[in-house]
Design a protein around this motif. Sequence first.
Motif, PDB file in Angstrom:
ATOM      1  N   THR C  47       1.179  -1.668   0.083  1.00  0.00           N
ATOM      2  CA  THR C  47       0.076   0.054   0.078  1.00  0.00           C
ATOM      3  C   THR C  47       1.026   1.460   0.274  1.00  0.00           C
ATOM      4  O   THR C  47       0.480   2.679  -0.577  1.00  0.00           O
ATOM      5  N   ALA C  50       2.312   1.965  -3.053  1.00  0.00           N
ATOM      6  CA  ALA C  50       1.657   2.513  -3.866  1.00  0.00           C
ATOM      7  C   ALA C  50       1.264   3.800  -3.800  1.00  0.00           C
ATOM      8  O   ALA C  50       1.426   4.448  -4.719  1.00  0.00           O
ATOM      9  N   ARG C  54       2.060   7.200  -6.638  1.00  0.00           N
ATOM     10  CA  ARG C  54       1.186   7.647  -6.544  1.00  0.00           C
ATOM     11  C   ARG C  54       0.556   9.246  -6.745  1.00  0.00           C
ATOM     12  O   ARG C  54       0.361   9.954  -7.576  1.00  0.00           O
TER      13      ARG C  54
END
Lengths: 545, 286, 314
Positions: C47, C50, C54
Motif C-alpha cells: 500500500t 502504491a 501515486r
Amino acid sequence: MTELIDRPPLADQPPSPTAELLRVRELGVAFGERVAVRGVDFALGAGESLGIVGESGSGKSTTALALLRMLPPGGRITGGAVELDGQDLAALPEEALRAVRGQRIAMVFQDPMSSLNPVLSVGRQLDEALRAHGGRRPRAERAARAAELLELVGVPKAADRLGDFPHQFSGGQRQRIMIALALAHDAQVLVADEPTTALDPTVQRQILRLLARINRERGTALVVISHDLGVIAETCSRLLVMRDGEVVERGATARLLTAPEHAYTRSLLAAVPRLDAPSRAAGNSTPGAEPLLVVRGLAKAYGPRRRRSPALESVDLDLHPGETLGLVGESGSGKSTLARALVGAHAPDAGSISFAGQPLDGRRARREVQMVFQDPYASLNPRLTVGRIIAEPLIAHKVGDRAQRQARVAELLEQVGLEASAAARSPREFSGGQRQRIGIARALAPEPSVLVCDEPVSALDVSIQAQVIDLLARLQRELGLAVLFIAHDLAVVRQVSHRIAVLHRGRIVESGPADRVVTSPEHPYTAELLAAVPSLSPATSGSLL
Amino acid sequence: MTTISLPPAARSRSGNRSRNRYVAGLRTWRGVTGLVLVGTVALAGLLAPWLTGADPDAQGPQALAAPSGAHPLGTDDIGRDLLSRVLHGILTDLSIILTAVPAGALTGAALALLAGTSRAADLVVQRLFDLVLSFPGLILGLAVTAILGPGRWPVVIIIALAEVPYFGRQLRAGVLVQREREYALAARVGGAGRARVLLRHVLPNAVDPLVVQGAVALSAGVFIEGALSFLGLGVRPPEPTLGSLISGSVAYLDTHPVLAAPLAVTTALVLGFTLLAEALNRGART
Amino acid sequence: MRTFLFKRLPSGLAVLLAASFTVFLMLRLIPGDPATTLAGPDASPATVAAIRERLGLDAPLLSQYLHWLGQVLTGDLGPSYAIGGQVSELIGDGLAATFQLTLAALLLVVLLAVPTALYAVSARRRALAGALRALTTGALAVPPFVTGVLLVLAFAVGLGLLPAGGHASLFDAPDLAVQYLALPALCLALPSAAILARYLQDGLERALGEDYVRTATALGVPRRRILWRHALPNALPSAVTVLGLQIGQLIAGAVVVERIFAWPGLGQLIEQGVSRRDYPVVQDLLLLVVAGYVAVQLLTDLLYSWLDPRVRWE
C-alpha cells in the motif's frame, strides 16, 4: 552673470556706514556651566562687512549662531543684546523672532551638503524660503522668483535645475544655493559661518566674490566667520579677532594686517603661511642625486566596469632621498588615489612604482613607505591606547619583543615631541595637533625612508599647523626622509617643498622647483590655482569688495 | 627638544568611552527599571528550588484551587502548583533564550566576518540572510517545527536562526563603515594583514550596536517561545514554560484572575528587555 | 526605476526561488516519508509503495521539485494528506479571511502609528510625549497572544461589546463582519503599530536635529511646517522600510491571532498542517507566505526609491 538687483534698492542712495543696523552689546553665551562667549560687542552699519576670525574653540561660530538665537541644544544667551534696527533679538518671543529670521537677518552655514535638505528639490527649498514670509504669493510668481534667485547666485541654467536635488550639484554650487536661500527676502544682514571651509581654493574664491558682490550691490551687511585670515581679509573691511570666547582685537582690516596690537593677533599672523615667502626646504635638507622612488605611467580608475571613471590618468614622479616634493591638487585631482597607491593600499591599473631601483611590492612598501593622514581623529583607532597604536606596525613586522617595542614607542613619542607617558592613554585625550604627532610617530615606527603626508595639516588650526610643519622639517633633517607632501594650500606647500608638482584631473600638469612654480607658473591651471590663494598683504585687503 | 605637556589625566581610564556611554544609558530611569524587572524575574526563576518546595509537574487533588498556604498562587486546571510552575517556567524560558540568542549572535557575527573577506562571500552571505528573512517571524518557526517536530531544541534553533540575519546584517554594516575609516587604512599601511585589520581593528569598533540588538533579541526570544507554546508547538508538556502557562490559563482567566500570573511575569520580562534595549540605544546615540 | 527593474527584481526572484527550493528540501528531510504517514501505521508495504507511486515520491528529487513548481504555477496543488480536500481549495477558503484580517491590521498600524509619532514629536508638553512613549513601549512589551487574551477579557467578556471570536462574511453581513474583525485586527496591529510609531518618532527626532532643519529655522520657516514639510519627508523612507518588515510580522502574527479569535484563515490552516504533518499544505502555504512577503519587500523598495531622490537617481 545677471545683475544682482531686480529692484535696485540702494543704487541711488549708498548705505551710510555710520548707521547702526546691527548692534551687539556685551553678548554672552554658555553651554551649561561652560562659558563659550563673553562680552562680545560690535556694531555693523548697513552695507558694511565684518569678519570674525579665530581658531577652534574661540567662540566665533557660537557668536554667529547667537546672532539669530540659533544656538544648539544646551546653549543659551547669558547676557547682552543683539539689536537689529533697535530691536533686541535676544529678548524677542519665538514667533516674532521667526518673522525676523530669513527676512531681515539670514545665515549661510558651513557645510552645504548637510545644510540642504537631501529629499527636497532645490526649487522646493527656495519656495519654502519664499513662502516663510510675506503673505501668499501665487505659486507661479514664487517659482519665477526661485529661478531668479538661483540665477542670481550664478547657477547655470537655473530655471531647468529647480527640480534637481542637492546631491546633483557640486560643492560650490550647493553653497551658492545656500546663499540663494539666504537672499530670498533681501535680508539686511547676512551672516556666513565658515562659508568656504570645505571648498577648493578656486571655488572658495568664487563664493567669496559672490558674497562680496552681494554686499556691494545690494548693500547687504555681511558678517563672515572664518578660521582663515586670508578669506576674511579679502572680503571684509573690518575684523574682530576672537580667542577663548572673547574679542582680543578689532579694527580696520588693513590696519590689523599691518600693525596688529594684540600679541595673539601677531602670533596668528605670523603663523599663516605666505605664498610670497620663499621655500624653506633648501635650508632644511639637501636631496640626494639618485631618485629613491620612481613612478611611471601610474593609472587607476574607479567604478563599475562599464562606467569606470579614471582617478589617475598617467602619473610620472621622482622622489629623491631627503627631498620634500609638494603635490598640489584640488578635490577630484587624484591626489589621494596616488597616495594610496604609493603605500600599497591598492594596486594601480597600469604603470610602475620602483623603490631604490627595484619594483615596489606590497611587503616592501609597508616598511619603506609610510603615511601620515589628514584627519587626526579618524586615523587613530579609538579602541587602542596610543602606545598600542604606535606599536601596531612593529607587531605587524615582528620587530623586537614586548619590552623592546615599549622602549621604541617611548623613543618615537619623544621624537615627535610627546611625553613617553602618553603611551598608556587613549587618543581621545589628545588635541588635534597632538593626535597628528601620534600619527607621525606611528608612521615612523617601521623606520621608513619615504613619508607620504596626505593633507597632514589642513584639519589643524594655523598655529598648530606651523608646529606640525616644523616637526616634519626636523624629522626630515634628522632622519633624511623623503617626503611627499600632498596639500591643496599652495602657500604651505611652497614653504615646505623643494619641488612642487601640480596634479589636475589625474595628470601632473606642471612640476619644478618650488619657488619657480609659484613665481612663474608655466601651466594655466597652476596660474589659476595661484590666483585663488587668498592673500594677506594689506594691499589686497578688501580687494573683493 | 621641546616636549608638549599632556592634558591632565581624563576622568576615566582610557579607551572605553563607548562602554561608558552604555553604562550611562543603563543609569537612566529606563535602564534602571529594565534592570530591576529583568533582575527580579530572573532571580525568581533561578531561586525556584528554594522559593517553592512544590514539584511543578505533580498533580494535586484539587484543580483550579484558590490561593492558599500550600499553593500561594493556587493550582492550575489539573491541580499543579501554579507558583512552582511559573518559577520553573521562567527558568525554562531563560535557559532557552540564553542559549539561543548567543548562538544566533555568534553565527550571525561569524557570517558577517566571512562576508568581510571577499566580494563573493559577501554576496552569498547576504543572500543567505535574505533567505532566512523571507520567512517572517513565526512562519520560520512553523517551517522548522514542520521538520523537527515540537520540542525544546527546535525552539532554541528557531530563536537562534531568526536572530542570525539581524546580528549578521548589523555587524556587516558596521564592518563596511569601519573598514573605510582612516585608522583601518593606517593599520593596513603599517603592515597588518587583512585578517588582522578585520579582527583587531575593525571588529572591536563595529560590535557596539550588537549590544542593543542582544537586548532586543532576548525579548524576541520570549515572544517566539510564547507563541510556539501557545500554538502547542513549543517545549513538550509537562515541562512548564511561560508560553505554555499562558496558553493553559487562557480558558479560565475570566473566572480565576490569579491565573494571570504567568501573563504578568512574561510581560514584565519582555518589558524589562525592551527598556534595556531602549536605554542602551539612547546611551549609544548621545 | 531602472535600478529597481535590473537589480532588485532579479534578486527578489532569486530569493523566492531559493526559498521554494529550501521549503521543498526541508520537507524531504523529515525522517519517514509522507507516504508512510499517509498510509497509517498498519498499512502493508505494498500500500505504501502504491501511495508513493501515486504521489510521485519515487521520482528523482529534482523532477519532484519541478513537478511541484509546475503545480504551483498552474494553481492545481493536488490533494492534502491529513486535513482532507484539495490544497488549492483549502488555501482559497482561508485566503480571503486572512487577507481581510491583515489588511485591516495594516490600516490600523498606519492610523495608530503615524499620528502618535507626529504628535509625540510636536507635543509641547514633555509629559505628554513621555506618556506616548511609555504607551508605545508598553504595546511593544506585551506579546500578541497576551494582548489578544486581554482584549477578549475586556471587550468581549467584561464589557460584552464585541464578539470574542468568529467570523462573518464581509459581503453578506458587513456590520457583523466589522464587529468580528475589530478585536483580532487590533490585537494583530498593536505591536507593529508600536514599532512603527517608535521608528518614525526616532526618525523625526533625528531629522529635527539635522543641519537642514537648522537652515529652515534660520529662514524663518514655522515650526509646524518644518516638521511636516522638512523633517517628515526625511523620516518617511526608513519608516516605509519598517512598515514593510512589519507586514511580515502581521502575516506571521495572524497565525496566533486567528487561533485566539477562531478566525478561519490561513494561519489556522498552516498551524493544523504543521501539527498534523500535512506536508503539501505546509509546503504550499510556506511558499505562498514567502512569495507574498518578498513581493511586499519589493514594493517597499520601490516606494523607498520613490521617496528618497538620492536612491532614485542612482
